[in-house]
Design an enzyme around this catalytic site. Structure first.
Site, short mmCIF file in Angstrom:
data_model
loop_
_atom_site.label_atom_id
_atom_site.label_comp_id
_atom_site.label_asym_id
_atom_site.label_seq_id
_atom_site.Cartn_x
_atom_site.Cartn_y
_atom_site.Cartn_z
N HIS A 33 36.38 22.83 -14.52
CA HIS A 33 35.34 23.83 -14.27
C HIS A 33 35.61 25.11 -15.05
O HIS A 33 35.87 26.17 -14.48
CB HIS A 33 35.22 24.12 -12.77
CG HIS A 33 34.54 23.01 -12.02
ND1 HIS A 33 35.21 22.14 -11.19
CD2 HIS A 33 33.24 22.61 -12.00
CE1 HIS A 33 34.37 21.26 -10.68
NE2 HIS A 33 33.16 21.51 -11.16
N HIS B 121 25.91 28.01 -13.85
CA HIS B 121 25.86 27.26 -12.58
C HIS B 121 27.22 27.11 -11.91
O HIS B 121 27.29 26.82 -10.72
CB HIS B 121 25.22 25.89 -12.80
CG HIS B 121 26.17 24.88 -13.36
ND1 HIS B 121 26.55 24.85 -14.68
CD2 HIS B 121 26.87 23.88 -12.75
CE1 HIS B 121 27.41 23.89 -14.86
NE2 HIS B 121 27.63 23.28 -13.72
N ASP B 122 28.31 27.28 -12.66
CA ASP B 122 29.65 27.17 -12.04
C ASP B 122 30.46 28.44 -12.27
O ASP B 122 31.70 28.40 -12.25
CB ASP B 122 30.40 25.96 -12.63
CG ASP B 122 30.17 24.70 -11.81
OD1 ASP B 122 29.87 24.82 -10.60
OD2 ASP B 122 30.28 23.60 -12.38
#
Ligand code: CMP
Length: 816
Positions: free
Chosen positions: A534, A576-577
């Site tokens: 991530h 989004h992350d």
């Protein structure tokens, strides 16, 4: 300093020297009614309407030169000689600031020294100015070296492509510069002034109570004013670009037979309103010719009268179209799905009327209530068997959790898959009874401090490797890890700028490229580069997949996504992350992390990603990409971005998938027309789009798929390591670096999560390559498992051999 002179000469060669508005007869007569209807043929140039005359201000010129060399001196003197009002700046940043400044801005001409790209990057500056508010009528000129003209014209073309209107050769002679400036004034600035004046007409048209739509000669809408939105019950974006046939029901050939003979057409047509309720309206179609002698445009003036509803009981009529008696669809809600009717208008006999009356008196009405009422109506006319079937359908519909996961049962002999899928679908705190460990410790893993590594953007950007790579930004086999290397683990800024440019996001947001660049830099800073999965490479990868899907949707002309949808989808994908701590939501809950407390263990990470995106963006005007959107647009953009980011949460995976499939189906062969693109369906598409982009890694070429699997496994292992160290509940015990089979985890992930979702997505978007790669990768993971390739070191070895295979140019495609 310059003084106002009479150089501007707009009115058919008459020089006006009597001040800004002078003696000119300016008129704002905007209605064509004054014109006889039969003026034939109607050429724009022939129109006898009074002209709107442009303003005649002093011409402001912004000159961006890094050095005071003879070329600069000559230009400065020439602009004084022509009584222009110059502003001089020495850098690109100062030029943007001067151009955007509310006091000093409004330049008619911007001249940029394009000879020394290291000091002033003319292309980037040109783009930024072109993306600044109010630049559309500014004339941009680049000064280039003589040798550029002599060698080849690619540099000149690049400059023109980014928005320069003209490139001139450097000259130290005042007379040559004066002559250039004079020509620019006459051939570029003057027509731009005339065009800009039309803004007044557009404003009038836009505010007019009458609905006006202008189409091209094929009857495709090119312009729609605000009143037309109301009349058609559609947003402007939805009207523009559509064929008249899609907007109204009318005898188009009759309209054309009038207008092609330069006759106005007067008649009635029926709107196809989104709410399904049509109305009849009066239309006058006026042909206009902008060039040549044939009509190039049709001006449609629509007059809606509220009393002219096609049917006062449109709902009643719509009801009649429902299947009756034996036509009731078996086990399918398909036909009912498309209509939505007000329960209050449904009259029926007997007991049902009482219960419906009760329902209708409720102040709030859920769509499911409407569906149930309709089914009850249908039931009255059907056979006993069908009625029983409908009873069962209604039972199901009355239950809660209509879209709750109904996934395939996971084989119990598949513990890795059980662990992974279980963890993905339940993100709250691990149930103490089922967890193998518990802890008294409570750790607070700080919200994740942003990495502060600076980016060497200029250096990498200049590299031709990078620009070659960015050429392939919309290929499904885009080399994301090469980009990661070239940008020293900061790929989001480069790729983001490229994709924003390709999707015209700067114009959609009416915001300059520089703001977007600073925004991307800030967003990327908040991705943790120490996370193996991530990190900002994952964000860039998801953004790239999103862009490919958007491109495919637009190639298929599905018209599902307008420009605002595209822009917001890319933005949502990019962030989004953001600030992902490299641990799952369950871990944050188990460890009493601040974020879990803040969001009450619900949708912890995704809420944090969405909130961080807006908190950072709104905190600083320099990076606020939303700053030029009006309030309504901002609210719309925000709601789309938040919804898309929240849709990446995996606990609702099956709910999103089931809803998507229930509307769009999964049958790629079926040529059923697509369901109407109403707001609800658009939401489903946007959610599915970002979900598929988020977990697209198993559908990419094998070498990428393997690398992503290695990265996510490593991140899971780190979490397990920490859980063990801190005596916390272990969220995925099978993800232990000493024992885990990565191949098995990938087989499970594809079987239970990816396969059905990608099938459904492919049937909608038609990208068979994603299915081909997924199937190939699946077969390879099976093979790896058989060969005992399971651990991280096995996978690493495999990766090396895959890289060698690629190097010896064995195409994976050939293996399919
Ligand atoms: N190849 C993969 N194998 C296992 N899990 C994955 C894989 N790719 C994505 N995921 C998981 O799917 C999740 C999707 O949402 P997140 O990005 O938050 O976190 C992701 C991972 O937990």
């Amino acid at each position: 300093m310059a003084h106002h002179t009479s150089v501007m000469d707009y009115s058919r060669g008459t020089s006006s020297s009597s001040g800004r508005y002078g003696h000119r007869k300016s008129s704002l007569a905007l209605t064509p009614e004054e014109e006889p209807l039969d003026s034939c043929p109607r050429l724009v140039s022939d129109l006898k309407f009074p002209n709107l005359l442009p303003p005649n201000p002093v011409i402001k010129i912004l000159i961006a030169f890094c050095k005071n060399d003879p070329v600069f001196e000559a230009l400065g003197n020439a602009s004084h000689r022509l009584n222009l009002e110059p502003t001089f700046v020495k850098s690109a940043e100062a030029a943007i600031e001067a151009f955007q400044s509310p006091n000093a801005g409004g330049h008619h001409i911007v001249i940029v020294d394009a000879r020394y790209p290291r000091t002033i990057e003319a292309e980037a500056l040109g783009r930024s100015i072109r993306n600044s508010k109010g630049s559309q009528h500014t004339t941009m000129v680049a000064v280039v070296k003589k040798s550029v003209f002599e060698k080849d014209d690619t540099a000149v073309i690049s400059l023109l492509d980014v928005g320069y209107n003209r490139c001139i050769i450097e000259s130290p002679h005042v007379s040559i510069c004066s002559s250039e400036l004079r020509q620019i004034q006459h051939s570029l600035v003057r027509p731009q002034n005339v065009i800009s004046t039309q803004q007044a007409l557009y404003t009038a048209l836009h505010r007019s109570r009458e609905a006006v739509i202008i189409t091209d000669d094929t009857l495709r809408a090119q312009y729609a004013n605000r009143a037309s939105e109301r009349v058609l019950n559609m947003k402007m974006d939805e009207i523009v670009g559509r064929s008249l046939n899609d907007l109204v029901t009318a005898d188009i050939s009759n309209i054309l037979s009038h207008t092609s003979r330069y006759k106005d057409y007067d008649g009635y047509l029926t709107t196809r309103r989104k709410s399904q309720e049509s109305s009849q309206i009066h239309v006058r179609a006026v042909p206009v010719s902008c060039i040549g002698r044939n009509p190039t445009h049709l001006v449609l003036i629509l007059e809606s009268s509220s009393s002219a509803l096609v049917s006062s009981n449109a709902i009643g009529e719509a009801l009649q179209t429902l299947p009756q008696g034996k036509e009731v669809p078996r086990g399918s809600l398909h036909s009912i799905r498309r209509g939505s009717f007000d329960v209050r208008s449904i009259a029926s006999d007997g007991l049902r009327r009482t219960s419906l009356a009760k329902l209708s008196s409720l102040p709030l009405e859920a769509p499911i209530t409407k569906v149930l009422s309709l089914l009850a109506q249908v039931q009255e006319n059907c056979s006993q068997d069908e009625s029983k079937l409908l009873d069962r359908v209604m039972e199901f519909l009355k239950r809660e959790g209509l879209y709750s996961p109904q996934m395939k049962e996971i084989r119990t002999e598949d513990p890795v898959a059980t662990d992974l899928i279980g963890a993905l679908l339940t993100q709250g705190p691990t149930n103490i009874l089922s967890s193998r460990r518990s802890s008294n410790d409570s750790i607070i893993r700080g919200g994740g401090r942003p990495s502060t590594g600076s980016i060497v953007f200029t250096k990498t950007k200049e590299s031709s490797l990078l620009s070659d790579l960015l050429q392939t930004a919309l290929d499904w086999d885009f080399e994301i890890f090469k980009l990661e290397d070239l940008t020293e683990k900061r790929p989001l800024v480069c790729l983001g700028l490229e994709l924003f440019r390709r999707f015209d996001v700067y114009n959609t947001f009416n915001c300059d490229e520089m703001t977007f660049k600073l925004w991307l830099i800030e967003m990327e800073k908040y991705y943790h580069s120490e996370n193996t999965y991530h990190n900002s490479t994952h964000a860039a990868d998801v953004m790239q997949a999103t862009a490919v899907y958007l491109q495919q949707l637009s190639n298929r002309e599905l018209k599902i996504m307008d420009r605002m949808d595209e822009a917001t989808a890319l933005i949502a994908a990019a962030t989004h992350d953001i600030d992902h701590p490299g641990r799952s939501s369950a871990f944050l809950c188990n460890s009493d992390n601040m974020l879990a407390l803040l969001y009450n263990d619900i949708c912890v990470l995704e809420s944090h990603h969405a909130a961080t995106t807006f908190r950072l963006t709104l905190a600083d005007d320099k990076i606020n990409i939303f700053k030029h959107l009006d309030r309504d647009m901002y609210k719309l953009a925000r709601s789309i971005i938040v919804d898309m980011i929240l849709a990446t949460e995996m606990t609702r995976h099956f709910e999103h998938l089931a809803k998507f499939v229930s509307v769009f189906g999964t049958d790629v062969e079926s040529k059923d027309p697509l369901p109407p693109d109403n707001d609800d369906n658009q939401i489903l598409v946007r959610r599915m789009l970002i979900k598929c982009a988020d977990v697209s890694n198993p559908t990419r070429p094998l070498k990428f798929c393997v690398e992503w699997a290695r990265r996510i496994a490593e991140e899971y292992f780190m979490q397990t390591d920490e859980e063990k160290r801190k005596n916390l509940p272990i969220v995925m015990p099978m993800f232990d670096r000493t024992t885990c089979s990565i191949s098995k985890s990938q087989i499970g992930f594809i079987e239970y999560i990816i396969h059905d979702m990608m099938d459904a997505w492919n049937s909608f978007i038609e990208m068979p390559e994603i299915i081909r790669y997924m199937e190939f990768n699946y077969s390879q993971w099976k093979l790896f498992e058989e060969q005992g390739i399971n651990t991280l070191s096995d996978i690493k070895r495999k990766q090396i051999s895959l890289t060698e295979e690629t190097a010896s140019s064995i195409s994976l495609e050939e293996k399919f």
